[in-house]
Design a protein around this motif. Structure first.
Motif, PDB file in Angstrom:
ATOM      1  N   LEU A  91       0.828  -1.207   0.000  1.00  0.00           N
ATOM      2  CA  LEU A  91       0.000   0.000   0.000  1.00  0.00           C
ATOM      3  C   LEU A  91       0.861   1.256   0.000  1.00  0.00           C
ATOM      4  O   LEU A  91       0.479   2.287  -0.561  1.00  0.00           O
ATOM      5  CB  LEU A  91      -0.934   0.013   1.220  1.00  0.00           C
ATOM      6  N   PRO A  94       4.038   0.022  -4.607  1.00  0.00           N
ATOM      7  CA  PRO A  94       4.026  -1.307  -5.236  1.00  0.00           C
ATOM      8  C   PRO A  94       5.396  -1.971  -5.123  1.00  0.00           C
ATOM      9  O   PRO A  94       6.422  -1.330  -5.351  1.00  0.00           O
ATOM     10  CB  PRO A  94       3.661  -0.997  -6.695  1.00  0.00           C
ATOM     11  N   SER A 300       1.055  -5.194  -6.498  1.00  0.00           N
ATOM     12  CA  SER A 300       0.426  -3.883  -6.692  1.00  0.00           C
ATOM     13  C   SER A 300      -0.348  -3.478  -5.435  1.00  0.00           C
ATOM     14  O   SER A 300      -0.512  -4.262  -4.499  1.00  0.00           O
ATOM     15  CB  SER A 300      -0.518  -3.924  -7.893  1.00  0.00           C
ATOM     16  N   ARG A 301      -0.837  -2.243  -5.449  1.00  0.00           N
ATOM     17  CA  ARG A 301      -1.578  -1.756  -4.283  1.00  0.00           C
ATOM     18  C   ARG A 301      -2.866  -2.541  -4.082  1.00  0.00           C
ATOM     19  O   ARG A 301      -3.249  -2.831  -2.944  1.00  0.00           O
ATOM     20  CB  ARG A 301      -1.873  -0.260  -4.433  1.00  0.00           C
TER      21      ARG A 301
END
Length: 309
Positions: A91, A94, A300-301
């Motif tokens: 978060l 990335p 990824s987030r």
């Protein structure tokens, strides 16, 4: 639940984090003094060091007859490390996943988790199981050192150089200071582990839940804080390989070294609940991480949010 018990748990957490910080710092600088490369230090010394709270708590719990806390601590820490530590780190930014992690380290993490489940099927991790796990830890450490000497990616080398290189003068006073830092960290770790095991046992008794549940939750979160802190700092500094490698390495060390040492010394009884649910969940989390790491070599987030969820 008395105020003394709550204070014991809180004090235990604080001492564990402070002790781990001193232990890792002293060990890393001593390793630099004897000529280990920053890459080797990051992959081995620091991963072992951030797992030191789990080792201290697991040994203390087993020696005091609370082996379920020791088992729950390792299982809960490994689940927390992937789902929460990597989730929070992703978060922030990335995360990059190195090819070596996908090809070798994550499959090794899945393999040793499966091995732990297989060893647990008879209801106990006995001395022979512990010795086999410890031998695996020795081979894995040697493998990491061998791989680090073959690392040709300049970006990876630069990340570890930035984080773990030690430019301080290598005088005997400096060596003595580093040894003192390591030993003080170790003493503080043990004190923190004692307080945490005392408090966790009292909480389990007062709430009427098993020691395994307390180990899986309160104790696991507390002993995983060094991994969380290390990964978040690495993300903040842009060292995204370190953030992921630290978690995977620590999870492997937790099973091979911590359960290996604990089972060799005292044996670890494994409840039917752990065999039927908790260890399979840990294995499922390890397996599920591989395709997420593999897609684009990054976390990824949205995948970080998925982990946290």
């Amino acid at each position: 639940m008395s105020l003394l018990v709550l204070l014991s748990v809180l004090a235990g957490f604080v001492l564990l984090i402070a002790g781990a910080e001193g232990f890792v710092r002293g060990a890393a600088k001593l390793a630099a003094v004897v000529g280990l490369s920053p890459l080797v230090i990051g992959l081995t010394v620091v991963s072992y060091g951030t797992s030191a709270p789990e080792l201290a708590v697991s040994l203390q719990a087993s020696l005091h007859g609370q082996a379920e806390i020791a088992l729950g601590n390792v299982i809960g820490s490994n689940i927390f490390n992937i789902l929460m530590t990597l989730g929070i780190a992703a978060l922030i930014v990335p995360l990059t996943v190195a090819q070596q992690l996908i090809r070798l380290d994550v499959p090794i993490m899945i393999g040793v988790t499966g091995l732990m489940l297989m060893f647990s099927m008879d209801g106990e991790l006995g001395r022979v199981d512990g010795i086999i796990l410890l031998l695996g830890s020795i081979f894995y450490t040697g493998f990491l050192v061998y791989q680090s000497r073959r690392e040709s990616d300049a970006d990876v080398q630069a990340e570890y150089e930035k984080e773990y290189a030690d430019a301080s003068p290598k005088t005997w006073q400096q060596v003595l200071k580093n040894v003192s830092t390591l030993l003080i960290g170790l003493v503080v770790l043990v004190a923190g582990a004692n307080l945490l095991v005392f408090g966790a046992t009292a909480i389990a008794q007062s709430m009427g839940v098993s020691q395994l549940v307390i180990g899986l939750t309160i104790v696991a979160v507390g002993t995983s804080l060094p991994e969380l802190a290390t990964s978040m700092v690495a993300c903040y500094r842009g060292e995204r390989d370190i953030a992921v490698g630290n978690v995977v390495g620590s999870n492997i060390f937790n099973i091979l070294t911590i359960l290996g040492v604990t089972a060799t010394f005292t044996g670890v009884p494994v409840s039917s609940a752990a065999i039927s649910f908790d260890i399979p969940v840990m294995l499922a989390v390890a397996i599920a991480s591989l395709p997420i790491f593999y897609t684009g070599n990054r976390i990824s987030r949205w995948e970080g949010m998925l982990f946290i969820s």
